[in-house]
Structure formats: C-alpha cells, structure tokens
Design a protein around this motif. Structure first.
Motif, PDB file in Angstrom:
ATOM      1  N   ARG A  28      16.056 -14.090  -3.952  1.00  0.00           N
ATOM      2  CA  ARG A  28      16.215 -12.647  -3.724  1.00  0.00           C
ATOM      3  C   ARG A  28      15.293 -12.162  -2.609  1.00  0.00           C
ATOM      4  N   GLU A  29      14.161 -12.855  -2.405  1.00  0.00           N
ATOM      5  CA  GLU A  29      13.195 -12.410  -1.402  1.00  0.00           C
ATOM      6  C   GLU A  29      13.540 -12.896   0.001  1.00  0.00           C
ATOM      7  N   SER A  30      14.796 -13.146   0.237  1.00  0.00           N
ATOM      8  CA  SER A  30      15.200 -13.541   1.588  1.00  0.00           C
ATOM      9  C   SER A  30      16.223 -12.541   2.102  1.00  0.00           C
ATOM     10  N   MET A  31      16.495 -12.596   3.409  1.00  0.00           N
ATOM     11  CA  MET A  31      17.439 -11.660   4.007  1.00  0.00           C
ATOM     12  C   MET A  31      18.828 -11.831   3.392  1.00  0.00           C
ATOM     13  N   ALA A  34      18.961 -10.327  -0.126  1.00  0.00           N
ATOM     14  CA  ALA A  34      19.066  -8.874  -0.124  1.00  0.00           C
ATOM     15  C   ALA A  34      20.465  -8.433   0.288  1.00  0.00           C
ATOM     16  N   LEU A  35      21.013  -9.132   1.280  1.00  0.00           N
ATOM     17  CA  LEU A  35      22.330  -8.769   1.820  1.00  0.00           C
ATOM     18  C   LEU A  35      23.393  -8.764   0.719  1.00  0.00           C
ATOM     19  N   ASP A  37      22.773  -8.448  -2.502  1.00  0.00           N
ATOM     20  CA  ASP A  37      22.351  -7.753  -3.711  1.00  0.00           C
ATOM     21  C   ASP A  37      23.255  -6.551  -3.962  1.00  0.00           C
ATOM     22  N   ILE A  49      26.604 -11.109  11.098  1.00  0.00           N
ATOM     23  CA  ILE A  49      25.178 -11.259  11.378  1.00  0.00           C
ATOM     24  C   ILE A  49      25.032 -11.603  12.851  1.00  0.00           C
ATOM     25  N   ASP A  50      24.215 -10.814  13.532  1.00  0.00           N
ATOM     26  CA  ASP A  50      24.086 -10.974  14.977  1.00  0.00           C
ATOM     27  C   ASP A  50      22.988 -11.989  15.294  1.00  0.00           C
ATOM     28  N   ARG A  51      23.231 -13.284  14.942  1.00  0.00           N
ATOM     29  CA  ARG A  51      22.220 -14.309  15.207  1.00  0.00           C
ATOM     30  C   ARG A  51      22.869 -15.574  15.739  1.00  0.00           C
ATOM     31  N   ARG A  81      12.084 -19.987  14.279  1.00  0.00           N
ATOM     32  CA  ARG A  81      12.162 -18.545  14.503  1.00  0.00           C
ATOM     33  C   ARG A  81      13.296 -17.940  13.676  1.00  0.00           C
ATOM     34  N   LEU A  84      12.481 -17.814  10.085  1.00  0.00           N
ATOM     35  CA  LEU A  84      11.596 -16.682   9.794  1.00  0.00           C
ATOM     36  C   LEU A  84      12.415 -15.401   9.668  1.00  0.00           C
ATOM     37  N   TYR A  85      13.422 -15.272  10.527  1.00  0.00           N
ATOM     38  CA  TYR A  85      14.287 -14.090  10.473  1.00  0.00           C
ATOM     39  C   TYR A  85      14.947 -13.986   9.092  1.00  0.00           C
ATOM     40  N   TYR A  86      15.495 -15.089   8.616  1.00  0.00           N
ATOM     41  CA  TYR A  86      16.197 -15.065   7.330  1.00  0.00           C
ATOM     42  C   TYR A  86      15.247 -15.142   6.126  1.00  0.00           C
ATOM     43  N   GLY A  87      13.956 -15.344   6.406  1.00  0.00           N
ATOM     44  CA  GLY A  87      13.016 -15.503   5.285  1.00  0.00           C
ATOM     45  C   GLY A  87      13.138 -16.858   4.621  1.00  0.00           C
TER      46      GLY A  87
END
Lengths: 445, 735
Positions: A28-31, A34-35, A37, A49-51, A81, A84-87
């Motif tokens: 749950r503590e990642s992007m 949350a998305l 949830d 997702i713009d990645r 990197r 890190l963005y996605y946690g």
C-alpha cells in the motif's frame, strides 16, 4: 472474478496488463498501491502513467516473480530512479543480491575514489551502502553506490567510523594541538550534516580529546564506546548513549594496560564486557583485555610482553573476539591465525596462551612487498575473514578451514575491509579503489 | 537577457547544464493544481481527480527543488481547512458536539490518507533529507493544535467526556461507540494528548467521586454489602476501560478505586461491629471472606491487615478453648474441639482465601501458640488417639482411619513438648497392647510410621520394640504349651507377655502374692523360659495382667469374670473364706495400697458388677471395711468384664511424676546436645550454646535455658568442659 482482478496500464504509450494480485506485492505504501486504493476512483478500464515503459516492464516483472532481471538496454541508474518514483526501491535492493555467504561472493563493482592519501577505514552500512575514511574526509555511498555529500569533523585526521543505523554515521577524529576540535560526532549519512558532538567530561569540565577506535554495543542499549586520549587524565574508554548524546561512563586506564591507544574495541554481549586490543606497531607490546564496566574491573587480559624480542617473532597484529564469545582470534605478520581461549582464566603470564595454526599457504607465499598493509580480521555468521596483501581469505566451519580466497588484479594490497548489509567491501591501498562483493541471488533451479 | 550579454562580454565558457530549471511559473501552476486537489479532497469531491497526474505533479516539484514550496503550501492549506472545521465543530449544539467532532475526524483521516498518497514521493525523498515531519504525522499534529487544543474546543471536549462517564456511573446508557472513537482519536494524536486532555482529569474526577461514594456507603452499609458494592464498582471501571478507554488506563483507574474504596477504609471495614472480619469468620461467610480477600489483595498491606486480625482472633479463641476448665474434663472432646477448629479454618482458607500460604502459616502459628499454652495438650492428644485406637475407629475404613490419624499428626506437629507426648503415647500403647484392646494392628502401625516420618527412627524405636515383644510372646507361649502340655494337666491357662526392659513403661513394683494354683504354672513357665534363654531375668509385672475366672454365685448362676491380675488375686481368696477385712486382704495379697483400693472399689462399688459386698456400704474404701462374697450377684451376661477404676486422665500426683520423669529424661539429651556442639565448635559463648541446643532439640521439646545452664555446670564438674580463663562467658571443650 478473473476480469475484475485484471488491471491494464498504458505506460508511456505501451500497454501492460497484469492483475491486482501481482500489484498487491508492491504494498500500500507504493505509488501503484495508492493508485489502486479504493479512495482513488479505481476500476477504470485503463490507467495512464507517464513514465518509461522499459523500466516499468522490468519492475512489473520484479513484482510478478520477486526476481530482478535488468535488460542490457536499461541503465541501472535509470531503473533505480524509476523504482524510486514508484516507491519500489526497497524491492529492487532486496532482489539485487542474495543472503551473504563468504564462499559464494562475486565481485559486483569497483568504485574508484579521489582521495590524496592512503585509506584509513571502510565500513559497510546496514542497508548495503558504505563509507570510506581517507585522511580527514569520509566519503559516503548509498547502496546504489552513488556518492553522497562527504563529511568531515572539521577536517581532522579521521581515526575510525561506524554506522549507528543506515542513516547515521559516527566519526572519531584526532585533536589538533591547541584547538578544541577533534573528538567524536554523529552525522546524517544522507546529507552529511553534523547531528551531535559527543563530549568527554572530566571533573565536570568538558575536555578536548582524541577519539580512536569505536564500537557499538548491542542495538538495544544504545551505547557507543571509544578509546580516548586527552592531555590530562582522560586516557581510557568513554561510553556514550547515542539516543541522548550524553556521556554515561568512563573507564580510566590502569597502569600497564593502554586503553587510550586501543586499535580495536568489540562489545561481547555474552560476557557483558568490552574487548580492547592495543597492538603493534602502536605499542611495542600487544595487550588484549576484557573490561567490565559495572565494577570497572578487567576480568581477563593477555599480553605478549616479554616474549617478543625482535621483529622476526610472531607478533599479534589484529584481534577479534569470535561470535560465540569463547575465544579471541589473532593474526600475525605471516598471516598465521591464532586463538586465545577466553574461558581458561587469566593468561597474563607472558602470552603463552595463543594456539597458533601455521598455514601451509605461508610456505609458497611471495615475500610481502614494501607497500604491504597490516592484516585485519572479521567474522560473520560463523565464518572468519582475514585480509593479507591483496587478498581476503574466508575460513569456514568450527575448525576454520580455508575455503575461499577473494583476489583482484589491481589496487594493491587491501588496507581495510568490512561486512554488512549482505555485502563485503574491501578498500585497497592504491588507486583509492574499493571493491564490492555480493552473493548472487539463488539460482532458479 | 541582460545577464547573458554580460557573460558574453567576459568570454566565459559556461558549463553544460544537465538539469533544466523548471520555470517558476510552471512550479506555481503545478502547486495550484495540487492545492485545488487538496480542496476537492476536503470537500469530498475527489472522484474527478486523477491520482497519476497529481502524483506526477508532486514528483516534478520535488525533483525540481520546489519541495519547500510544496511543503509550506501543504501546511498552509491544511491549516486553513482545519480552522474552518474547528468553526463548524464549535457551532454544534449540545449533544451533537461529540458526533460532529467524530464525523469531522473521520473525514480528516480519509483526506489525510489521500493527500499522503499524492505526496508520497515528497514523504520519501524531501522529508527525510530536510528533517521535516512526514505528511501523516503533520496532519495529526495540525489537528491536535487547531482542533483539540483550540480554546473553544479543549475544555468543552473534556467536560463532555467526563460528564458522559459520570452519567454512565449513575446508571444512564451512553453511546459507547462514540466514546470509543473519541478516546481512540486522542490516543492517535499521541499518548501525551490522551493523558493530558483526558486521562489525568478523568482520574481526578473519579477519585473525588469514589471518595464521596465510599464515605456514604461506609456509614450505611455493613461490611459484606460494602464489599459487594466496591467489587461492583471495580468491575464497572474495568469494563469501561475494555469498552472505550486505553488498556493502559486500567491499572490507573483501578488503583484509584482501590485506594478510595478499599485502602482508605480497610481498618474500619475489618473491625466493623457485627459484620467485620471476626463475624465473617465465626459465621463461615465464605462469599464475603473470599470477596474481602480478593479486594484487599489489590491494595498494599491489605492481606496483612486481614491476616493480623485473623491471627489475633484465632489466638484469643484458642486460648479460651484450651484454658476452659469445663473442656479439660474430657480430653477426647478437648482434642475433638481443636480438630473441629482446625477443620473450620482450613476450609475458610481453602474456599475463601485461595489457599494462601501466608494464611496457612498464620493459622499454624496460631495453633502452635495456643496448644502449647496448656501443658496437658500432649497427654490429651495421646488420650484422644488411645480412645480412637481402642474403640473410636471400629468399623472405619482404612482411608477414614488415615484421615483421623493425619489430623492428629497435624496437632502433634504444633506441640513443643513432643517428648512428653511420646511418654504418654508409650504408656497408652502399652495398656492397649497388653489388654489386647487395639482395634486394628494396621492402624497402630500406621500411626507409628507417621511418628517415625515426623520425628525420626529414634523417636519410635521403643514403640516398635513393643510390637516385636508382643509377637515374640505369642510364639513363646505356643512353644511352651506344645512342649509342656502333658505336665500342666488342666490347671489354669497362663498367657505370658515377655516385655523387654526399657521398651515398656514398666515400673519396678513389688510383686503381689499370687494364688498357689497360678504360682505353680508361673514357676513352670519360668523354668521353661530360662531353660531356652540363658542369661535372662524374669520379673512378674502383676500390676499389668488380666485374668478370666469362672465363678458360681447363688442359685447356681455361673459367670465368667474378666478381671485384672490384682482382682483375680483378691477374688481367689474368697474361695476359702466368705468374709475378709481389708487388712486381711492386704496381708494375704501384698498388693500396694493404692492399687488395692482401686481394685476393691471396682469389685464392690460398681453397680451391676459388684461381685463383692462391702460393709459398710459406701463409695470409698477405708481400711476398716469388711468384704463378703456377693452371693446375690446377677447379670444378664455370661461374661462380665470388671474394669478397674482407672483414672483416664492422670491424677495430679501422677502428672507430677510423669513430668518429673520427662525432666529426668531430658537431662541426658540436653547434655548430649551440648557435647555434640562443643565437640565441633571447641569454644563457644553461653548464649550461642543455648541457641544451638534449642535449635537441635526443638523437634522434640523446647529446652528451658535454666536447665541448659545447669547441664553445662554439671558437664564442667565432670570435666567435659571448662570455662575460659580470660573470659568467663566462654566455654572450652576438653577432649
């Protein structure tokens, strides 16, 4: 049910389809957690997702299998990197290398430095990063081996460094004559900022001092030990609480056992004692003792005073207490290992208590060349490690059989090494380079 | 533009910039998007927001070093929302206040979760490096500062909570779910918030409430119902904690109730007239006692208060019991009383006092105290056993016998003068064995085993010797008759019990003159016995024997009389004479006067068993009396047992005698102990010797220090010890 479990992503234009079960591995503590949830209108046909899609693909694979496979077209730094963005950085680190075993180590990286002089010490962080002390600077690397901001204690000669936790580094430094600097302090590993300076008080007066070797007690009592030399009576071992930052105790040097100059301190939880070793060449005679801080006594000590007459004799150059707390392992200039039994009472009498195990390796070894370093010892999970010249030997089992040798072709002899965060770091004397050794993750079959 | 032209003039070569600075306007625009999103989240309008876009925006701001702007913006936006929320909570009327607060708290939590989701990247990278508070904690801190600690809410919240609890205490039903949510909120805001804003005032208010209530109860309730009320209050508070308070509060609130309702009134409760502890003990109020125990256990000094009162009550009750002269008349009932007393209080301790060891010890020490107040206790306990072993246990099962014996052993343990008991037990056992009156050999042996376990081999070796003698005698008699039956003809049958001197409580008595018929058989037995065993001496203990004789009365009434040896000797005289004076009988038999009187009394003065007639008729025997064969004697039984008039209890002179013998027996024991001690210690002062001797001997008796001193002096005279020449208080052992 199956279709409701299905999730579609459009990442940078590329379509991915996966399941919410797979994504649940992200936590749950990642992007991604949350998305999906329920507080964020879930159930859309497709999430954009713009990645970078290549990295996403690698990370999705990591979530699916738990294993990390980085394609050759994806630079590692780029992947970090994105993680890190996605946690998901912790997921990546956990999958990158396996549990530490001295007999399966592979060279993972060599990191060159830029320091002008010889290296002093290298220390592994609990999370797989490390720090290197060179002269008056400490260079800090995170586990991705990216260099952070270097730290210094007023550019004093650094004597020892250590990690309190992954984010806090403690440094001991030499005092410059006439200035109230030197001593010991804690820094943030991430930013290099000074957090706290530890003081030595003698008769309620703060004193300037040189702090030498460091040791941390077991994690639950928050104590740091350091050998201290002041200009008056402050010779001995200081104890601080790293939660409160206050000095809690001081063990003054007894005559005949030099504590202020100690090379090695080690806390022995099973004995509730601190091992202190003061060794050649700092002193002519080697002294090893156990200090009991509760009653300020030395319940056990050993010295080679009186048995070494010339430089050719076997001299104890480094010492480490074995993990079971029953014996101390020592090493001499010929790379011989020796053991001193801690249970056999006081072996004060002329250092006879060392059981040397001569190694056949000694016979065919080339004569140490001039730029040799003093050997060092370490233990980890029942394995014993020693460095001599340009290689590290790994000894396994209760009989300490030589099972592996780690050697690399350049960088000269190894001046220090450290094990932590499931990695081994070896600092070479030349070219300011340090090597990172890891055990690869277990193969699939 | 201007700066660029300047640089050109300086011909400075600029390093290539990797990072392109984000347009400040873009940063402002991005923040506006995020700020708007936060507004929408607070207004429950989040469904139109795109999480991915917001997350990416926050990421970009942090990546391009606008973390500061993002963070300060977040603080400002949240603060302004919370101030609005505070206003709306303040405006809630009366009972709706808590509902509103709870509702808004739930909203805030939900919003906080979503804001944190958006700003997750900031939390992970900007917050730790710049030492800021993470978003979730920040949200809680702001809620605490702007809602809970706002002037219009803080006091009102506290009053509302305390008022609700007060109403629940007085019997109202309140919304426990709501209370639970609010206290949970305070705990979420940090334990110090819960403690300062709720727990401390709650404990203060509770203390004054219970202080008042206990004053009221103690005036109008008896002890039992007061304790019931206290217990109910205590349970209510524990239940309250489990329903809507922090578990850590339980210890604190129960200690308040304990202090106010129990500790402060402890003395008054135990000593309450007509309902206090003593009354509960007397009336076996197990429930009340058990309640008192469990409540008092909770407070310091509580159990010791109960114990002290119980001990002094037991001692007083016991003292009255053992010094009651009425009771002393019947030893069996006396001991039975003690046993009943013990049973009663054992049951109280096991049912009401949780078998508490310290209470058992108090009970034991009380018994030890009062049993030894009466120096006849050892005799009485032995008499009680005698009674049980003679007849009391007839028909009882093995288990029942064991129970009785074990209980008596318990009393035995309390005795200080165990050697006195031994003396009496030996006497009583001897009588039982010789008269063949024991109910069961097993019960006798079981008792011996118990005494042996308690006091050791030495204590019982003589008692066991008595049993061996009985067995050997039986074998000897069989052998005697097998070998001599031809010579004996049909004279009287003799049954001899050969008693080893020392094992039995025999006294050297002048043997009486046996009738010639008996004497002949006796002489034959003596010859036989000394013929088979060399180097032995036989002495007749005529005072301890019994005889069965056949007698023919007037009208041919035949009876078999069971009498003692002395009685037999007397009766045999009447075979050749119808009337004899006391003097004549005494002369003919040579029975000691005291025994003779007793024996004549039982032959002539007991109604229904008067085989002799006495002139004049009176209860007592005087030396001028004349005795006649009672021709008119009748009985519906063929066998008539003529008991000796034996004082069950010892008479005063006998008691003195026994005591004296006990004292005599103690002397060698004390001396042996002194010598043992001095042999190992060589030199010792007087007080230490007394202490050690007492310690060594206390299993058997409690030696008197004066006696010990006398024994030491005697030992000095006999040159076992000497006084130290320098220090007269020191003694030395002389090897």
């Amino acid at each position: 049910m199956a279709s409701r479990d299905r999730v579609r992503f459009n990442v940078g234009g590329q379509l991915f389809e996966t399941t919410s079960t797979t994504l649940a591995n992200a936590g749950r503590e990642s992007m991604l957690g949350a998305l999906l949830d329920e507080s964020w209108n879930p159930g859309q046909p497709e999430y954009f997702i713009d990645r970078n899609p290549a990295c996403f693909s690698t990370l999705l694979d990591l979530l699916r299998t738990g294993a990390l496979h980085i394609p050759s077209n994806v630079p590692e730094k780029l992947l970090y990197r994105e993680a890190l963005y996605y946690g998901l950085l912790d997921h990546v680190r956990g999958a990158k290398w396996g549990p530490f075993d001295g007999n399966t180590l592979r060279l993972a990286d060599s990191v060159p430095g830029r320091a002008p002089g010889d290296g002093t010490a290298i220390r592994a962080a609990p999370d797989g990063g490390c720090c290197v002390a060179h002269g008056s600077m400490v260079h800090v690397y995170n586990w991705m081996l990216e260099e952070r901001r270097p730290i210094s204690l007023d550019y004093q000669q650094v004597n020892d460094v250590g990690y309190i936790d992954a984010n806090s580094i403690v440094i001991t430094a030499r005092e410059r004559l006439g200035k109230g600097d030197g001593g010991m302090a804690v820094f943030s590993a991430a930013t290099g900022e000074l957090r706290h300076r530890f003081r030595v008080e003698h008769g309620r007066q703060p004193k300037s001092f040189t702090a030498g070797a460091l040791s941390l007690a077991c994690p639950d009592d928050h104590h740091i030990f350091s050998s201290c030399k002041g200009r008056l009576n402050e010779y001995g071992i200081g104890v601080w609480d790293h939660n409160t930052g206050q000095q809690v105790d001081f063990f003054y040097e007894h005559p005949g056992c030099s504590l202020g100059d100690a090379d090695k301190l080690q806390w022995l939880p099973s004995k509730n004692c601190l091992m202190v070793a003061t060794l050649f060449p700092r002193t002519d005679n080697c002294f090893i003792g156990l200090l009991d801080f509760r009653d300020k006594s030395i319940p056990w000590c050993w010295s080679d005073a009186g048995i070494t007459v010339n430089l050719e004799d076997k001299r104890v150059l480094h010492a480490i207490a074995m993990e079971d707390g029953h014996s101390i392992c020592v090493i001499n200039q010929y790379d011989d290992l020796g053991f001193i039994d801690l249970r056999a009472g006081n072996t004060n009498s002329a250092g006879t208590g060392v059981r040397w195990s001569s190694r056949s390796k000694l016979m065919n070894q080339k004569v140490p060349y001039e730029e040799s370093c003093y050997p060092k010892l370490a233990t980890h999970n029942g394995q014993l490690f020693s460095c001599m010249n340009d290689s590290i030997s790994v000894f396994s089992g209760s009989e300490h059989v030589l099972t592996s040798t780690l050697r690399r072709s350049y960088g000269g002899s190894i001046c220090d090494f450290s094990i932590g965060g499931d990695r081994l770091f070896a600092l070479h004397n030349e070219e300011n380079v340090f090597d990172v050794w890891e055990s690869p993750p277990c193969p699939i079959i | 533009m201007n700066s660029q032209s300047q640089r050109r003039k300086n011909f400075k070569i600029e390093a290539f910039k990797h990072k392109v600075e984000l347009d400040p306007k873009y940063a402002e625009r991005t923040w506006k998007v995020l700020e708007h999103a936060i507004h929408e989240i607070y207004n429950n309008n989040a469904s139109r927001l795109s999480f991915e876009e917001l997350y990416r925006s926050a990421y970009n701001m942090v990546l391009h070093k606008y973390g500061d702007k993002l963070y300060t913006g977040l603080v400002a936006t949240m603060t302004s929302h919370l101030n609005k929320i505070a206003k709306s909570i303040e405006s809630a009327q009366g009972g709706l206040f808590l509902e509103k607060l709870n509702h808004k708290w739930a909203d805030h939590n939900k919003a906080l979760q979503m804001i944190r989701d958006i700003l997750m990247y900031m939390d992970r990278s900007y917050v730790p490096t710049s030492h800021k508070t993470p978003v979730h904690e920040l949200g809680l801190n702001l809620w605490r500062d702007h809602i809970i600690h706002s002037t219009n809410i803080q006091a009102r919240l506290q009053d509302t909570l305390l008022d609700l609890i007060q109403r629940e205490r007085t019997g109202d039903v309140i919304n426990r779910g709501l209370m639970r949510n609010i206290t949970k909120m305070l705990m979420d805001l940090g334990s110090s918030v819960y403690q300062d804003d709720f727990e401390k005032p709650f404990l203060d208010v509770s203390a004054s409430f219970y202080s008042g209530e206990s004053q009221q109860f103690i005036v109008c309730c008896d002890c039992g119902s007061y304790l019931k009320k206290a217990e109910r209050r205590l349970n209510e508070e524990m239940e309250r904690v489990s329903h809507y308070l922090d578990a850590k509060t339980e210890v604190k609130i129960t200690s308040v109730v304990e202090r106010e309702m129990i500790a402060n009134h402890m003395q008054r409760l135990v000593h309450m007239d007509n309902s206090g502890l003593v009354n509960m003990l007397m009336d076996d109020k197990y429930d009340d006692l058990s309640r008192m125990y469990s409540l008092f256990k909770r407070v310091p000094e509580g159990l010791s208060t109960i114990r002290d009162v119980m001990t002094s009550y037991l001692r007083e009750r016991g003292r009255v019991l053992v010094t009651d002269t009425e009771r002393l008349k019947d030893p069996v009932e006396f001991v039975q009383c003690l046993l009943n007393e013990k049973d009663k209080h054992d049951k109280i301790i096991s049912t009401a006092f949780n078998n508490d060891k310290t209470f058992q010890n108090a009970l034991n020490s009380s018994f030890e105290y009062f049993i030894n107040l009466n120096n006849r206790s050892p005799e009485f306990i032995s008499l009680y056993l005698d009674d049980k072993l003679r007849k009391g246990l007839k028909g009882a099962s093995e288990e029942e016998v064991e129970v009785v014996l074990d209980k008596v052993m318990m009393l035995f343990r309390y005795l200080q003068e165990k050697d006195v008991f031994e003396k009496y037990y030996k006497q009583h056992l001897a009588k039982r064995l010789l008269s063949g009156k024991t109910v069961s050999d097993d019960a006798e042996r079981s008792m011996i085993v118990k005494l042996k376990t308690e006091c050791g081999y030495q204590f019982t070796s003589k008692l066991e010797g008595m049993f061996t003698d009985m067995k050997t005698s039986e074998d000897t008699m069989l052998d005697f008759y097998a070998k001599q039956s031809a010579e004996l003809g049909d004279g009287p049958t003799l049954a001899v019990q050969i008693l080893t001197t020392g094992s039995w409580p025999t006294q050297p008595t002048a043997a009486c003159n046996l009738p010639p018929e008996i004497l002949t058989v006796c002489e034959k037995f003596r010859t036989y016995y000394l013929g088979t065993h060399s180097g032995r001496r036989l002495t007749w203990q005529t005072n301890m024997g019994t005889a069965d004789i056949k007698a023919t009365f007037g009208k041919g009434h035949k009876h078999e009389l069971n009498v003692s040896t002395y009685q037999m000797c007397v009766l045999m005289l009447f075979n050749s004479a119808d009337g004899l004076t006391y003097r004549e009988i005494e002369q003919a038999t040579e029975i000691p006067a005291l025994d003779l009187k007793r024996c004549l009394q039982s032959l002539a003065c007991v109604k229904g068993k008067n085989v002799l007639r006495k002139e004049p008729m009176s209860k007592d025997i005087s030396e001028e009396d004349v005795f006649y064969f009672n021709d008119k004697f009748t009985s519906k039984f063929v066998k008539v047992k003529i008991g000796t008039v034996v004082a069950q209890k010892e008479s005063e002179p006998e008691k003195q005698e026994t005591r004296q013998r006990v004292e005599e027996d103690r002397k060698p024991q004390i001396e042996a102990a002194i010598v043992r001690i001095m042999k190992s210690r060589r030199v010792l002062d007087h007080n230490s010797i007394v202490a050690e001797v007492t310690k060594q001997l206390q299993l058997r008796f409690l030696p008197n220090p004066v006696v010990i001193k006398k024994r030491i002096e005697s030992l000095i005279e006999r040159e076992f010890l000497e006084r130290d020449k320098a220090d007269r208080k020191l003694y030395r052992y002389l090897a």
